[in-house]
Design a protein around this motif. Sequence first.
Motif, PDB file in Angstrom:
ATOM      1  N   GLU A   1       0.815  -1.210   0.000  1.00 58.94           N
ATOM      2  CA  GLU A   1       0.000   0.000   0.000  1.00 58.94           C
ATOM      3  C   GLU A   1       0.853   1.266   0.000  1.00 58.94           C
ATOM      4  O   GLU A   1       0.644   2.164  -0.816  1.00 58.94           O
ATOM      5  CB  GLU A   1      -0.940   0.012   1.220  1.00 58.94           C
ATOM      6  CG  GLU A   1      -1.813   1.253   1.324  1.00 58.94           C
ATOM      7  CD  GLU A   1      -2.745   1.452   0.143  1.00 58.94           C
ATOM      8  OE1 GLU A   1      -3.174   2.602  -0.101  1.00 58.94           O
ATOM      9  OE2 GLU A   1      -3.048   0.471  -0.556  1.00 58.94           O
TER      10      GLU A   1
ATOM     11  N   HIS B   1      -6.530   4.508  -7.895  1.00 65.44           N
ATOM     12  CA  HIS B   1      -6.116   5.534  -6.942  1.00 65.44           C
ATOM     13  C   HIS B   1      -6.272   6.937  -7.534  1.00 65.44           C
ATOM     14  O   HIS B   1      -6.647   7.876  -6.820  1.00 65.44           O
ATOM     15  CB  HIS B   1      -4.664   5.297  -6.510  1.00 65.44           C
ATOM     16  CG  HIS B   1      -4.269   6.131  -5.341  1.00 65.44           C
ATOM     17  ND1 HIS B   1      -4.794   5.946  -4.077  1.00 65.44           N
ATOM     18  CD2 HIS B   1      -3.421   7.195  -5.241  1.00 65.44           C
ATOM     19  CE1 HIS B   1      -4.284   6.839  -3.253  1.00 65.44           C
ATOM     20  NE2 HIS B   1      -3.453   7.615  -3.931  1.00 65.44           N
TER      21      HIS B   1
ATOM     22  N   HIS C   1      -9.745   7.816  -7.167  1.00 70.25           N
ATOM     23  CA  HIS C   1     -10.026   8.142  -5.765  1.00 70.25           C
ATOM     24  C   HIS C   1      -9.717   9.610  -5.481  1.00 70.25           C
ATOM     25  O   HIS C   1     -10.483  10.295  -4.790  1.00 70.25           O
ATOM     26  CB  HIS C   1      -9.189   7.231  -4.864  1.00 70.25           C
ATOM     27  CG  HIS C   1      -9.167   7.639  -3.425  1.00 70.25           C
ATOM     28  ND1 HIS C   1     -10.278   7.604  -2.617  1.00 70.25           N
ATOM     29  CD2 HIS C   1      -8.153   8.109  -2.647  1.00 70.25           C
ATOM     30  CE1 HIS C   1      -9.960   8.012  -1.406  1.00 70.25           C
ATOM     31  NE2 HIS C   1      -8.680   8.337  -1.397  1.00 70.25           N
TER      32      HIS C   1
ATOM     33  N   LEU D   1     -13.623   3.723  -2.592  1.00 78.22           N
ATOM     34  CA  LEU D   1     -13.793   3.896  -1.154  1.00 78.22           C
ATOM     35  C   LEU D   1     -15.263   4.111  -0.803  1.00 78.22           C
ATOM     36  O   LEU D   1     -15.757   3.579   0.193  1.00 78.22           O
ATOM     37  CB  LEU D   1     -12.963   5.086  -0.665  1.00 78.22           C
ATOM     38  CG  LEU D   1     -12.941   5.304   0.844  1.00 78.22           C
ATOM     39  CD1 LEU D   1     -12.275   4.124   1.539  1.00 78.22           C
ATOM     40  CD2 LEU D   1     -12.217   6.594   1.191  1.00 78.22           C
TER      41      LEU D   1
ATOM     42  N   TYR E   1      -7.890  -1.772   5.437  1.00 77.79           N
ATOM     43  CA  TYR E   1      -9.245  -1.416   5.866  1.00 77.79           C
ATOM     44  C   TYR E   1      -9.205  -0.364   6.975  1.00 77.79           C
ATOM     45  O   TYR E   1      -9.912   0.650   6.907  1.00 77.79           O
ATOM     46  CB  TYR E   1      -9.932  -2.688   6.352  1.00 77.79           C
ATOM     47  CG  TYR E   1     -11.254  -2.518   7.054  1.00 77.79           C
ATOM     48  CD1 TYR E   1     -12.415  -2.232   6.345  1.00 77.79           C
ATOM     49  CD2 TYR E   1     -11.356  -2.711   8.438  1.00 77.79           C
ATOM     50  CE1 TYR E   1     -13.640  -2.125   6.996  1.00 77.79           C
ATOM     51  CE2 TYR E   1     -12.566  -2.607   9.090  1.00 77.79           C
ATOM     52  CZ  TYR E   1     -13.706  -2.318   8.373  1.00 77.79           C
ATOM     53  OH  TYR E   1     -14.907  -2.217   9.017  1.00 77.79           O
TER      54      TYR E   1
ATOM     55  N   SER F   1      -6.771   1.658   7.619  1.00 77.01           N
ATOM     56  CA  SER F   1      -6.198   2.870   7.045  1.00 77.01           C
ATOM     57  C   SER F   1      -7.266   3.679   6.321  1.00 77.01           C
ATOM     58  O   SER F   1      -7.353   4.904   6.487  1.00 77.01           O
ATOM     59  CB  SER F   1      -5.064   2.507   6.075  1.00 77.01           C
ATOM     60  OG  SER F   1      -4.578   3.641   5.410  1.00 77.01           O
ATOM     61  N   GLU F   2      -8.092   3.025   5.520  1.00 75.77           N
ATOM     62  CA  GLU F   2      -9.143   3.729   4.788  1.00 75.77           C
ATOM     63  C   GLU F   2     -10.204   4.288   5.730  1.00 75.77           C
ATOM     64  O   GLU F   2     -10.783   5.341   5.476  1.00 75.77           O
ATOM     65  CB  GLU F   2      -9.766   2.794   3.755  1.00 75.77           C
ATOM     66  CG  GLU F   2      -8.824   2.444   2.613  1.00 75.77           C
ATOM     67  CD  GLU F   2      -9.533   1.785   1.445  1.00 75.77           C
ATOM     68  OE1 GLU F   2     -10.644   1.244   1.661  1.00 75.77           O
ATOM     69  OE2 GLU F   2      -8.990   1.825   0.337  1.00 75.77           O
TER      70      GLU F   2
ATOM     71  N   ASP G   1      -8.593   7.441   7.290  1.00 76.95           N
ATOM     72  CA  ASP G   1      -8.348   8.548   6.359  1.00 76.95           C
ATOM     73  C   ASP G   1      -9.578   9.396   6.071  1.00 76.95           C
ATOM     74  O   ASP G   1      -9.463  10.615   5.912  1.00 76.95           O
ATOM     75  CB  ASP G   1      -7.806   8.008   5.027  1.00 76.95           C
ATOM     76  CG  ASP G   1      -6.395   7.479   5.149  1.00 76.95           C
ATOM     77  OD1 ASP G   1      -5.707   7.865   6.113  1.00 76.95           O
ATOM     78  OD2 ASP G   1      -5.989   6.694   4.282  1.00 76.95           O
ATOM     79  N   HIS G   2     -10.760   8.777   5.991  1.00 74.59           N
ATOM     80  CA  HIS G   2     -11.898   9.513   5.428  1.00 74.59           C
ATOM     81  C   HIS G   2     -13.220   9.405   6.187  1.00 74.59           C
ATOM     82  O   HIS G   2     -14.159  10.125   5.842  1.00 74.59           O
ATOM     83  CB  HIS G   2     -12.134   9.038   3.987  1.00 74.59           C
ATOM     84  CG  HIS G   2     -10.960   9.235   3.087  1.00 74.59           C
ATOM     85  ND1 HIS G   2     -10.592  10.472   2.609  1.00 74.59           N
ATOM     86  CD2 HIS G   2     -10.060   8.352   2.586  1.00 74.59           C
ATOM     87  CE1 HIS G   2      -9.514  10.348   1.849  1.00 74.59           C
ATOM     88  NE2 HIS G   2      -9.174   9.079   1.817  1.00 74.59           N
TER      89      HIS G   2
ATOM     90  N   THR H   1     -11.045  14.435   4.141  1.00 72.87           N
ATOM     91  CA  THR H   1      -9.924  13.587   4.547  1.00 72.87           C
ATOM     92  C   THR H   1      -9.262  14.193   5.772  1.00 72.87           C
ATOM     93  O   THR H   1      -9.419  15.379   6.049  1.00 72.87           O
ATOM     94  CB  THR H   1      -8.907  13.406   3.401  1.00 72.87           C
ATOM     95  OG1 THR H   1      -7.934  12.435   3.767  1.00 72.87           O
ATOM     96  CG2 THR H   1      -8.233  14.717   3.046  1.00 72.87           C
TER      97      THR H   1
ATOM     98  N   HIS I   1      -2.585  12.471   5.631  1.00 75.40           N
ATOM     99  CA  HIS I   1      -3.379  12.158   4.456  1.00 75.40           C
ATOM    100  C   HIS I   1      -4.084  13.391   3.888  1.00 75.40           C
ATOM    101  O   HIS I   1      -4.270  13.495   2.677  1.00 75.40           O
ATOM    102  CB  HIS I   1      -4.393  11.069   4.794  1.00 75.40           C
ATOM    103  CG  HIS I   1      -4.852  10.309   3.598  1.00 75.40           C
ATOM    104  ND1 HIS I   1      -4.031   9.471   2.879  1.00 75.40           N
ATOM    105  CD2 HIS I   1      -6.050  10.259   2.962  1.00 75.40           C
ATOM    106  CE1 HIS I   1      -4.690   8.940   1.879  1.00 75.40           C
ATOM    107  NE2 HIS I   1      -5.927   9.402   1.893  1.00 75.40           N
TER     108      HIS I   1
END
Length: 238
Positions: free
Chosen positions: A13, A53, A56, A67, A155, A157-158, A161-162, A172, A189
Amino acid sequence: MWIIGLFQFSLSEVILHEASHHNLFKNHKLNEFSEIFTALPFFLTFKSYHYEHHNHHVNLMKESDHLYKDYKFFGFITKENKYNHNINLFLKIFLMPFLGVIGIYYFFNQSDLKSKKVIIFWSLILGIFGYFNLLKELFLFWVIPFIWSGLSYLYWSEFLDHFMVDNKYGRTRTFAMTFFTFEGPATYHKTHHEFPFVPLCNLKKLYNEIEKNDNSRCFGLFGLLIQIAKFRKVKRIK
């Protein structure tokens, strides 16, 4: 298993992420060729990751963003397209990753399993390990840790982040302390989304210069869970 998965997440990643922004090498072709170490071992290709990405960044939290689709699937977003702050945190954040449910979802929905490159690469790997009678070790020390724990780190991390960040902060956030990851500067991020072509190693310096009053900041996974708990308490009082 979780230590191996942590290494795999950091390589697949974080390093692949840098390559997809052409920040790993000055030569664009070298960034693409790095897929043999950063993508193919993780059932991805540079091309598929780069496209996903880029989308994204351009369409953050819109329907075409992977996402957004993941958030919908996991129940992080309601039918009204609002963040679901009433999610079962124990189930979604702890139980599902540790049971391997998250890894299975990501593996079959985000891996590039039909790519010729992935098929050829893994045919060679399976052939070599089979020849030396090491298939058991390959699955125990690479495939299973990746699916079970490596993808769980993705998972988390995502989620960090948001989740629950409104347009005021560009949807973010920055989290100042990671939850068992080697990401380091990748945690900035919010700054990354604003300046995607700044290498990760320079994000902290840039963040300290331009984001001095960043109210989106939280301290890792547990810090975000505390924020959600406080938000729920305020909602109940109201």
